[in-house]
Design a protein around this motif. Sequence first.
Motif, PDB file in Angstrom:
ATOM      1  N   HIS A  40      40.078  42.970  44.862  1.00 23.47           N
ATOM      2  CA  HIS A  40      41.100  43.719  45.119  1.00 23.47           C
ATOM      3  C   HIS A  40      40.948  44.772  46.030  1.00 23.47           C
ATOM      4  O   HIS A  40      41.547  45.665  46.471  1.00 23.47           O
ATOM      5  CB  HIS A  40      41.771  44.445  43.826  1.00 23.47           C
ATOM      6  CG  HIS A  40      42.121  43.154  42.925  1.00 23.47           C
ATOM      7  ND1 HIS A  40      43.019  42.432  42.974  1.00 23.47           N
ATOM      8  CD2 HIS A  40      41.490  43.048  41.612  1.00 23.47           C
ATOM      9  CE1 HIS A  40      43.403  41.604  41.910  1.00 23.47           C
ATOM     10  NE2 HIS A  40      42.262  41.994  41.335  1.00 23.47           N
ATOM     11  N   PHE A  41      39.872  44.632  46.783  1.00 25.07           N
ATOM     12  CA  PHE A  41      39.585  45.657  48.036  1.00 25.07           C
ATOM     13  C   PHE A  41      39.530  44.501  49.193  1.00 25.07           C
ATOM     14  O   PHE A  41      39.369  43.476  49.121  1.00 25.07           O
ATOM     15  CB  PHE A  41      38.005  45.985  47.759  1.00 25.07           C
ATOM     16  CG  PHE A  41      38.061  46.833  46.552  1.00 25.07           C
ATOM     17  CD1 PHE A  41      38.653  48.368  46.745  1.00 25.07           C
ATOM     18  CD2 PHE A  41      37.680  46.668  45.410  1.00 25.07           C
ATOM     19  CE1 PHE A  41      38.311  49.380  45.569  1.00 25.07           C
ATOM     20  CE2 PHE A  41      37.627  47.325  44.306  1.00 25.07           C
ATOM     21  CZ  PHE A  41      37.949  48.817  44.353  1.00 25.07           C
ATOM     22  N   GLY A 101      39.012  56.824  38.776  1.00 22.00           N
ATOM     23  CA  GLY A 101      38.734  55.471  39.185  1.00 22.00           C
ATOM     24  C   GLY A 101      37.538  54.782  38.660  1.00 22.00           C
ATOM     25  O   GLY A 101      36.714  55.498  37.946  1.00 22.00           O
ATOM     26  N   ARG A 103      34.555  51.077  38.670  1.00 21.44           N
ATOM     27  CA  ARG A 103      34.160  49.806  39.383  1.00 21.44           C
ATOM     28  C   ARG A 103      32.835  49.748  38.574  1.00 21.44           C
ATOM     29  O   ARG A 103      31.898  50.459  38.606  1.00 21.44           O
ATOM     30  CB  ARG A 103      33.647  50.218  40.797  1.00 21.44           C
ATOM     31  CG  ARG A 103      33.438  48.615  41.300  1.00 21.44           C
ATOM     32  CD  ARG A 103      33.162  49.041  43.213  1.00 21.44           C
ATOM     33  NE  ARG A 103      34.154  49.630  43.730  1.00 21.44           N
ATOM     34  CZ  ARG A 103      33.956  49.866  44.735  1.00 21.44           C
ATOM     35  NH1 ARG A 103      32.953  49.462  45.658  1.00 21.44           N
ATOM     36  NH2 ARG A 103      34.969  50.601  45.593  1.00 21.44           N
ATOM     37  N   THR A 138      46.580  51.279  42.138  1.00 27.82           N
ATOM     38  CA  THR A 138      45.748  49.895  42.557  1.00 27.82           C
ATOM     39  C   THR A 138      46.847  49.090  42.867  1.00 27.82           C
ATOM     40  O   THR A 138      47.939  49.479  43.057  1.00 27.82           O
ATOM     41  CB  THR A 138      45.063  49.329  41.224  1.00 27.82           C
ATOM     42  OG1 THR A 138      44.510  48.336  41.588  1.00 27.82           O
ATOM     43  CG2 THR A 138      45.861  48.906  40.165  1.00 27.82           C
ATOM     44  N   ASN A 142      45.621  43.948  40.333  1.00 23.54           N
ATOM     45  CA  ASN A 142      44.704  44.309  39.434  1.00 23.54           C
ATOM     46  C   ASN A 142      45.028  44.669  38.035  1.00 23.54           C
ATOM     47  O   ASN A 142      45.011  45.773  37.716  1.00 23.54           O
ATOM     48  CB  ASN A 142      43.939  45.417  40.338  1.00 23.54           C
ATOM     49  CG  ASN A 142      42.553  45.576  39.774  1.00 23.54           C
ATOM     50  OD1 ASN A 142      42.208  44.950  38.720  1.00 23.54           O
ATOM     51  ND2 ASN A 142      41.794  46.290  40.670  1.00 23.54           N
ATOM     52  N   SER A 145      42.396  46.633  35.981  1.00 29.30           N
ATOM     53  CA  SER A 145      42.314  48.003  36.226  1.00 29.30           C
ATOM     54  C   SER A 145      43.737  48.753  35.363  1.00 29.30           C
ATOM     55  O   SER A 145      43.705  49.990  34.999  1.00 29.30           O
ATOM     56  CB  SER A 145      42.485  48.467  37.966  1.00 29.30           C
ATOM     57  OG  SER A 145      42.259  49.688  38.222  1.00 29.30           O
ATOM     58  N   HIS A 164      49.282  51.698  50.867  1.00 32.30           N
ATOM     59  CA  HIS A 164      48.108  52.467  51.023  1.00 32.30           C
ATOM     60  C   HIS A 164      48.282  52.784  52.519  1.00 32.30           C
ATOM     61  O   HIS A 164      48.049  52.065  53.471  1.00 32.30           O
ATOM     62  CB  HIS A 164      46.995  51.802  50.631  1.00 32.30           C
ATOM     63  CG  HIS A 164      45.720  52.508  50.492  1.00 32.30           C
ATOM     64  ND1 HIS A 164      45.129  53.271  51.500  1.00 32.30           N
ATOM     65  CD2 HIS A 164      45.233  52.910  49.195  1.00 32.30           C
ATOM     66  CE1 HIS A 164      44.185  53.983  50.842  1.00 32.30           C
ATOM     67  NE2 HIS A 164      44.211  53.966  49.802  1.00 32.30           N
ATOM     68  N   HIS A 176      50.687  49.420  46.882  1.00 32.16           N
ATOM     69  CA  HIS A 176      49.996  49.930  45.301  1.00 32.16           C
ATOM     70  C   HIS A 176      51.174  50.365  44.395  1.00 32.16           C
ATOM     71  O   HIS A 176      52.174  50.823  44.919  1.00 32.16           O
ATOM     72  CB  HIS A 176      49.206  51.079  46.023  1.00 32.16           C
ATOM     73  CG  HIS A 176      47.713  50.668  46.120  1.00 32.16           C
ATOM     74  ND1 HIS A 176      47.788  49.619  47.614  1.00 32.16           N
ATOM     75  CD2 HIS A 176      46.407  50.959  45.999  1.00 32.16           C
ATOM     76  CE1 HIS A 176      46.325  49.646  47.572  1.00 32.16           C
ATOM     77  NE2 HIS A 176      45.632  50.177  46.869  1.00 32.16           N
TER      78      HIS A 176
END
Length: 194
Positions: A40-41, A101, A103, A138, A142, A145, A164, A176
């Motif tokens: 998702h990046f 956040g 990861r 996000t 996602n 998340s 974003h 987002h």
Amino acid sequence: MFHTPAPHFAETRRLILRAWQRSDLAPFRALNADPLVMAHFPARLAASQSDALAERLARHLSENGWGFWALELKHSGEFIGFCGLNQPLWQAAFTPCVEIGWRLARPFWRMGYAREAARAALAFGFTRLRLDEIVAFTVPANLRSVAVMEAIGMQRDAKGDFSHPQLPAAYPLAPHVLYRLPAAVWRSLPALSN
Ligand SMILES: CC(C)(COP(=O)(O)OP(=O)(O)OC[C@H]1O[C@@H](n2cnc3c(N)ncnc32)[C@H](O)[C@@H]1OP(=O)(O)O)[C@@H](O)C(=O)NCCC(=O)NCCS
């Protein structure tokens, strides 16, 4: 800015939230190169980009005393990813703000570590930093998340959906969703053992 031994900022039942150390760089590279972790990046990170990110996060922690902490498993000492608080430098309707956040490396998904670390980060933000609110955002896809956000008591602000600002508006990953947690709501949440 890398520390050995690394100062601890918070602990949970199974995790240590600590400063970054040089030995985190290799597992952090692997995590940032994993296509599922980075799904998702905009892109996976090359090794040099991963190292640069770790250095930036480590420096922020050293200078400010809070940020995205490295996560270490208590029982094995393994580095499993990061979780923490960050102040976005870009502008949106809800900024200035502090976001939460996370990861994690894939072998450590689906064990409840993200929500466990996130609860400790919220406690740090609301008690030590005395924040009035913590947000999270996000891409709608996602779902993992979003599940963490909801598990820790955050609520979607449907009016807060945004594009974003660091991505072109037409880019598929630009839209987002915004989640919020005011301090008063956090204080009213049932106490959960971490
Ligand atoms: C987002 C991310 C951190 C979520 O990780 P996760 O492992 O799904 O989240 P949690 O740690 O809260 O774990 C929840 C899962 O663990 C399970 N679980 C197992 N043991 C548990 C325990 N002791 N406590 C709580 N949950 C537990 C839950 O049932 C849940 O399972 P499910 O996925 O089948 O519903 C992870 O997917 C990730 O790193 N993604 C890539 C990076 C990313 O997208 N970051 C966010 C950018 S906005």
